[in-house]
Design an enzyme around this catalytic site. Structure first.
Site, PDB file in Angstrom:
ATOM      1  N   ASN A  13      38.543  23.040 -65.620  1.00 13.66           N
ATOM      2  CA  ASN A  13      38.942  22.560 -66.955  1.00 13.66           C
ATOM      3  C   ASN A  13      37.802  22.845 -67.931  1.00 13.66           C
ATOM      4  OD1 ASN A  13      39.790  21.188 -69.193  1.00 13.66           O
ATOM      5  ND2 ASN A  13      39.539  19.138 -68.304  1.00 13.66           N
ATOM      6  N   LYS A  15      37.832  22.429 -71.056  1.00 14.53           N
ATOM      7  CA  LYS A  15      37.874  21.535 -72.220  1.00 14.53           C
ATOM      8  C   LYS A  15      37.773  22.368 -73.511  1.00 14.53           C
ATOM      9  CE  LYS A  15      35.777  18.136 -69.266  1.00 14.53           C
ATOM     10  NZ  LYS A  15      35.577  16.712 -69.155  1.00 14.53           N
ATOM     11  N   HIS A  98      45.488  14.286 -69.046  1.00 14.98           N
ATOM     12  CA  HIS A  98      44.038  14.193 -68.827  1.00 14.98           C
ATOM     13  C   HIS A  98      43.504  12.963 -69.573  1.00 14.98           C
ATOM     14  CE1 HIS A  98      39.773  15.056 -68.940  1.00 14.98           C
ATOM     15  NE2 HIS A  98      39.980  15.851 -67.905  1.00 14.98           N
ATOM     16  N   GLU A 100      40.999  12.448 -71.324  1.00 17.58           N
ATOM     17  CA  GLU A 100      40.512  12.685 -72.694  1.00 17.58           C
ATOM     18  C   GLU A 100      41.671  12.763 -73.681  1.00 17.58           C
ATOM     19  OE1 GLU A 100      37.984  15.993 -71.713  1.00 17.58           O
ATOM     20  OE2 GLU A 100      36.632  14.612 -70.673  1.00 17.58           O
ATOM     21  N   GLU A 166      41.142  11.153 -61.159  1.00 22.73           N
ATOM     22  CA  GLU A 166      39.907  11.323 -61.920  1.00 22.73           C
ATOM     23  C   GLU A 166      39.448   9.971 -62.452  1.00 22.73           C
ATOM     24  OE1 GLU A 166      39.438  15.544 -63.435  1.00 22.73           O
ATOM     25  OE2 GLU A 166      40.825  14.627 -64.824  1.00 22.73           O
ATOM     26  N   GLY A 172      32.353  13.645 -66.506  1.00 23.55           N
ATOM     27  CA  GLY A 172      31.305  14.088 -67.424  1.00 23.55           C
ATOM     28  C   GLY A 172      30.085  13.185 -67.452  1.00 23.55           C
ATOM     29  N   SER A 212      32.706  14.742 -62.120  1.00 25.48           N
ATOM     30  CA  SER A 212      31.360  15.208 -61.790  1.00 25.48           C
ATOM     31  C   SER A 212      31.280  15.866 -60.408  1.00 25.48           C
ATOM     32  CB  SER A 212      30.351  14.063 -61.922  1.00 25.48           C
ATOM     33  OG  SER A 212      30.329  13.586 -63.261  1.00 25.48           O
TER      34      SER A 212
HETATM   35  C1  PEP Z   1      37.508  16.894 -66.019  1.00 27.41           C
HETATM   36  O1  PEP Z   1      37.358  17.127 -67.210  1.00 27.41           O
HETATM   37  O2  PEP Z   1      38.652  16.892 -65.540  1.00 27.41           O
HETATM   38  C2  PEP Z   1      36.332  16.604 -65.196  1.00 27.41           C
HETATM   39  C3  PEP Z   1      36.500  16.226 -63.967  1.00 27.41           C
HETATM   40  O3  PEP Z   1      35.105  16.762 -65.812  1.00 27.41           O
HETATM   41  P1  PEP Z   1      33.659  16.728 -65.083  1.00 27.41           P
HETATM   42  O4  PEP Z   1      33.768  17.591 -63.832  1.00 27.41           O
HETATM   43  O5  PEP Z   1      32.718  17.294 -66.083  1.00 27.41           O
HETATM   44  O6  PEP Z   1      33.374  15.306 -64.727  1.00 27.41           O
END
Ligand code: PEP
Length: 250
Positions: A13, A15, A98, A100, A166, A172, A212
């Site tokens: 992803n 973003k 997602h 976000e 998630e 992040g 992460s």
């Molecule tokens: C994501 O945006 O779905 C995600 C898991 O981000 P990160 O790996 O940066 O935590």
């Protein structure tokens, strides 16, 4: 492959990162460096990059997907993107719900379900994202939140889809769920799927971990029986890190 025959799946992803030249350069080095891997792989760039990324990935085994979809096929929805537009841009996947988008755009569980429906209707595979906040985890409400989010997103639908667990506190932040914590949530989701779509479909659906994930923690997370791959944000922006994570998946 898992004992139930699930092929690992890893999504990147991006973003709201990258410009077209960077994206094309990334795809060239990514496809060259990836070689043969067990996992199915897809990149999720932001919408304006999709045609360039799909073009750069053409002929490779790497797929691509959108980061969002509108429930309707067309119409007066400024700033949105439809299923047919995603297909036309070369997508086979789309992220639905997602965290976000839930946070920045107020997406409800019901809307996420409508988006997943639209994806299926237009021949896209939805990757449905769910996960609890830190406050919800601390209040021992993780399972309740996951049950509500997944139940409303699926509404009993048995069609192909994948789920990304998630935990929002891990996205992040550099803080990752321990393999035990992640497996506890994934095991719960597998049982919940059995109730929602039946045993056979539940055993076939891939449940990805996101939050992460990085080369240093992916192998022990992937070793858990109900973790079928990853949705990777930050670490997917660097082709080498992303490839290292994909190689941890069998
Ligand atoms: C994501 O945006 O779905 C995600 C898991 O981000 P990160 O790996 O940066 O935590």
């Amino acid at each position: 492959m898992s004992p139930d025959g699930r092929r690992p799946l890893v999504g990147g992803n991006w973003k709201m990162h990258m410009l077209r030249g960077e994206a094309e350069e990334y795809c060239r080095s990514f496809v060259t460096g990836l070689g043969d891997v067990a996992a199915e792989v897809a990149l999720f760039p932001s919408h304006p990059l999709l045609p360039a990324v799909a073009g750069a990935l053409a002929g490779s085994p790497v797929g691509c997907g959108g980061q969002d979809i509108h429930p309707e096929e067309k119409g007066a929805h400024t700033g949105d993107v439809s299923g047919p537009q995603l297909v036309d841009a070369g997508c086979s996947w789309v992220l639905c719900g997602h965290s976000e988008r839930r946070q920045d755009h107020g997406e409800s569980d019901e809307l996420v379900g409508q988006k997943a429906d639209a994806a299926i209707r237009h021949g896209l595979a939805p990757l449905i994202c769910i996960g609890e906040t830190l406050e919800e985890r601390q209040a021992n409400r993780t399972f309740e939140v996951l049950e509500r989010q997944l139940g409303r997103a699926l509404a009993g639908r048995p069609d192909p889809f994948a789920v990304a667990y998630e935990p929002i506190w891990a996205i992040g932040t550099g803080e990752t769920a321990t393999p035990e914590m992640a497996q506890e949530a994934h095991g719960f989701l597998r049982e919940l799927l059995a109730d929602l779509v039946g045993d056979e479909a539940a055993a076939a659906r891939r449940i990805l971990y996101g939050g992460s994930a990085k080369p240093g923690n992916a192998a022990e997370l992937f070793a858990q029986p109900d973790i079928d791959g990853f949705l990777v944000g930050g670490a997917s922006l660097d082709p080498e890190s992303f490839i290292a994570i994909i190689r941890c998946c069998g």
